[in-house]
Motif scaffolding. Sequence first.
Motif, short mmCIF file in Angstrom:
data_model
loop_
_atom_site.label_atom_id
_atom_site.label_comp_id
_atom_site.label_asym_id
_atom_site.label_seq_id
_atom_site.Cartn_x
_atom_site.Cartn_y
_atom_site.Cartn_z
N UNK B 28 0.84 -1.21 0.00
CA UNK B 28 0.00 0.00 0.00
C UNK B 28 0.87 1.25 0.00
N UNK B 34 3.84 5.91 -5.81
CA UNK B 34 4.18 6.02 -7.24
C UNK B 34 3.03 6.65 -8.04
N UNK B 35 3.30 6.93 -9.31
CA UNK B 35 2.26 7.50 -10.15
C UNK B 35 1.24 6.44 -10.57
N UNK B 36 0.04 6.88 -10.86
CA UNK B 36 -1.05 5.99 -11.20
C UNK B 36 -0.67 4.98 -12.27
N UNK B 39 1.07 1.81 -10.71
CA UNK B 39 0.55 1.25 -9.46
C UNK B 39 0.36 -0.27 -9.55
N UNK B 40 -0.25 -0.75 -10.62
CA UNK B 40 -0.46 -2.19 -10.73
C UNK B 40 0.87 -2.94 -10.74
N UNK B 43 2.28 -3.20 -7.29
CA UNK B 43 1.54 -4.19 -6.50
C UNK B 43 1.90 -5.61 -6.93
N UNK B 183 4.58 13.99 -7.53
CA UNK B 183 3.80 13.81 -6.29
C UNK B 183 3.21 12.40 -6.20
N UNK B 184 3.07 11.89 -4.98
CA UNK B 184 2.46 10.57 -4.76
C UNK B 184 1.02 10.59 -5.24
N UNK B 185 0.55 9.45 -5.74
CA UNK B 185 -0.78 9.45 -6.37
C UNK B 185 -1.92 9.17 -5.41
N UNK B 186 -1.62 8.64 -4.22
CA UNK B 186 -2.73 8.23 -3.36
C UNK B 186 -2.29 8.26 -1.90
N UNK B 187 -2.59 9.36 -1.22
CA UNK B 187 -2.11 9.57 0.15
C UNK B 187 -2.77 8.62 1.16
#
Lengths: 390, 390, 390
Positions: B28, B34-36, B39-40, B43, B183-187
């Motif tokens: 998480x 990382x950028x959108x 993300x996959x 993960x 910038x981070x994609x999901x705080x």
Amino acid sequence: MDMAYVLNTFFAIFSMTLIILMVPGFAMLEAGLVRTKNVTTVLTVNVMIYSVASMAFLLIGYQVAFGGFDFQSNMSKWAFFLFQMAFVGKVVNIMSGGVSERSKIFPLAIFTFIVASFIYPIAVNITWGLNFLKGTALDISGMHDLAGSTVIHSTGGWALLSAILIMGARKGRYKNNKLKIIPPSNIPLVTLGGFLLWIGWFGFNGGSVGSIASKESADAVALTIMNTNTAGLAGAISAWAITFFRYRKYDITMILNGALGGLVAITAGADLFNIYIPILIGAIGGALVVLFVPFFDKIKLDDPVGALSVHLVNGIWGTIAVAIFSDKFSFLAQIKGIFVIGIFVFISSYVVIYVINKIFNLRATDDEQLEGLDTVECGIEAYPEFRQTI
Amino acid sequence: MDMAYVLNTFFAIFSMTLIILMVPGFAMLEAGLVRTKNVTTVLTVNVMIYSVASMAFLLIGYQVAFGGFDFQSNMSKWAFFLFQMAFVGKVVNIMSGGVSERSKIFPLAIFTFIVASFIYPIAVNITWGLNFLKGTALDISGMHDLAGSTVIHSTGGWALLSAILIMGARKGRYKNNKLKIIPPSNIPLVTLGGFLLWIGWFGFNGGSVGSIASKESADAVALTIMNTNTAGLAGAISAWAITFFRYRKYDITMILNGALGGLVAITAGADLFNIYIPILIGAIGGALVVLFVPFFDKIKLDDPVGALSVHLVNGIWGTIAVAIFSDKFSFLAQIKGIFVIGIFVFISSYVVIYVINKIFNLRATDDEQLEGLDTVECGIEAYPEFRQTI
Amino acid sequence: MDMAYVLNTFFAIFSMTLIILMVPGFAMLEAGLVRTKNVTTVLTVNVMIYSVASMAFLLIGYQVAFGGFDFQSNMSKWAFFLFQMAFVGKVVNIMSGGVSERSKIFPLAIFTFIVASFIYPIAVNITWGLNFLKGTALDISGMHDLAGSTVIHSTGGWALLSAILIMGARKGRYKNNKLKIIPPSNIPLVTLGGFLLWIGWFGFNGGSVGSIASKESADAVALTIMNTNTAGLAGAISAWAITFFRYRKYDITMILNGALGGLVAITAGADLFNIYIPILIGAIGGALVVLFVPFFDKIKLDDPVGALSVHLVNGIWGTIAVAIFSDKFSFLAQIKGIFVIGIFVFISSYVVIYVINKIFNLRATDDEQLEGLDTVECGIEAYPEFRQTI
């Protein structure tokens, strides 16, 4: 002895807590796998299932399975109840996940109540519980099913199969005989959910050993958890390898489902094997997921989360694997168990879901599915501030 | 005595479970940072690492580190294995996180296999395991490193450093000598991941005490967990204060990394100190993160998640802090340990990554980075239904 | 006896760990309930609260409540501290959640420090701690409050009430006497947070029994956890039923708040009742949430997360329920406890918040609220790559 009672109670509470982590686990997995327009509904269903199933089990189901709180155990009777209660919602989760994006909440709640009060408790009664079939021709107490490859996972899977047969596929899924790909809406949630389930499995299988309060029991618990984890690893790796060789891409949803398939497969016999057998059982489990997901689509059994492949197919595989890899249990006993449970659960679920669907319309209409269940059922969007592409 | 065996087994299982919570924790955290478009992939890498590293450790690495399952322990040998296995993926996580957004999955999997089979197990062998260097000039068994400031965190950090040196920065990160802010994609995911890591640390350090089955051991475990938590608190507060005075803004990613820095720093000696020393160790740890993150960018070592500062710098700091704040261990022994592990891991990782990168192209091409690894490697977007600004 | 000491220490560590899971629980719940433009701020506040409150409790508050580490306990003194420390942030979380979207971080940090150093520790002192009021007319040690319906939840609720009275509603919430509906931005996070809180409650209430090391204690712990869970189930179901009959929709935020309301309500007496009473207590708890959320909006107490209804109303209800359903404790003692704690906390919080707001502007300006606190306070957007509808 008091210390054994205390330790077993504490360990059951620990295990139960891990299993309850599977509640957000299932919720996140499913919320990530469905489309944005159905996310709130899926989450609401998950909250409903935990609440209704656990309450029904407290009021009725536990009595049906174990005859009430005087059932003999080597720990606090309340801890024994908590551990057993933690299982019940999972059975319904397996079914509800597989009919996501097309089923309505209230009829699902009725089904949840009936499964948790009667169908699942009867399956438990004849395996881990009072066993009202003891001594009859249908007695399946010879089957070894440590933590429920058959009792939990196949049970959920048979209920799901009957639901899919009655409800049909999602609107548009097999239009003109072509499979419409529906990508998951949120991969981080899928991953989080997958890992919470994996961790919960340590409690599921480890706690099912039933005691930790002696050297032998402690070894059995630790070996069970180790084997459980190993099968999950092997399932992930085998699903990873197969999908990669087939499609030249890494499909994380398939990899995670492969891990879950391996975990389901080891659930019947995690306490029986040496540390290398679970690699084989789990790898086959992962492979079965990769093979059966497209197979079920081919025969138009629409299952958005792959629950038939993960839970039904691997529940059966894991129960048979006990006979293959342990000479303490016979094929006959294992297969008889699979059949008795399977026939009972499939028929009873079929009847119940058929009636519920007739009276309350379990299946959402095509228009409702097109609009998305979140606005229809909940009036609450999952991510109201994010602009969507569809 | 049986009860001690049972309690230590149970406690090891409990600790292992907390450490496994760090698997979704890392996943998480990194998915949020990382950028959108990557993300996959991040993960998928996290799932791969847990699966491949744990399996390699089961089949090879555990033998290398401890000579197999007959290694002496005061608990079930299966529980001892589970606890040790829970560590191994973390080392690779530290490395993989720091080369996010530019590394490909299959070459990473090969590296994971080699680290978990050989590099990390050799580091364990000469510290907590069989110690094949015993009695030689390179014997570092005099170093105190409770739960791995050096053995885990620096090891991961040195591997990362060698990877960054070989692979270079992300495309466009230091264009025309100017730092491009990404910038981070999901705080929320970053925060969730940070806290899961924090909680996992209780198992990491507490479990490393090795026994809970006497009054003294129970005190040692509880003090270790308390000191661990205190250093995390102090790291968060010091990072918070420093970033605020510098930039007049609250930077949650820096605050969480400060907490993690404090946690890494206390990992070597959490069992040694009175309850106030960890405040100092953790506060310095948090400060080091705030200072070193811009420093590494200045020397163009591109590390999207700050892993060099959190794990390498603080791994070293924490190991030295043992000598500063406890008179039971010498500077010489601590520094010798840092050097022996550091030189071994850096060189072996460098060689391995160099070869892997030559043969399999660990580094994604500029075009692939521009497109994002999710479509290139996985064919699965993380959030396909959310419209994006970039 | 040593084994009892070990078991109680281990169980306190286990319980503490579950309670710390409530830290990401609160963070995710609140991050999901507020608007996108305030998500990073809410998360930063949650990290700040855990860090500042725990550190203040270590340095000052624990001394105020228990007189330091020599307080008598049947476990490691470090474990006893850890368990108590895990509680303190929750009190501030209750308050900070209810003034989300309009309060600034630095003034909140000052308030956090004061609550964790003095206000909450004094409430603990006169109930579970040293009791400096012993023998005086204000002595409330006759109140039974197992895990803090009053000491934790009402305390947080009274602090919140004083904050809302001083700070007023969010800009635009009650414009022209009409309630502006502000939908939650991320339902999966709300759900995840709700379940993490639920699971944490097992540690909260179970751990508060204080011992697990005898048959009687183990039974008490298991019954407490069972009753805790049952009240949560009942709260969810009753909130579900009431909202459905009123609005014909399933409101998952109300259902989860109903569960939390039931959990707060059972917190005072979870150890006292037979297994059916918690159904009633929890169901009333869920109903109170559904009734009081619109009520507080009617009297223009703006509380974006429903904390007043969940924690204050149900904290009071749960404390009174002890007298209703158990004949071991008197109405007088319970109500006296509610009043003494309530008056002390409300007045002291009011004064402190009033002063902080005057000096440091706790309330964000209307323009800042319009822009969103994330850019104003943090300079970091929660989801910078997702296009937004507003």
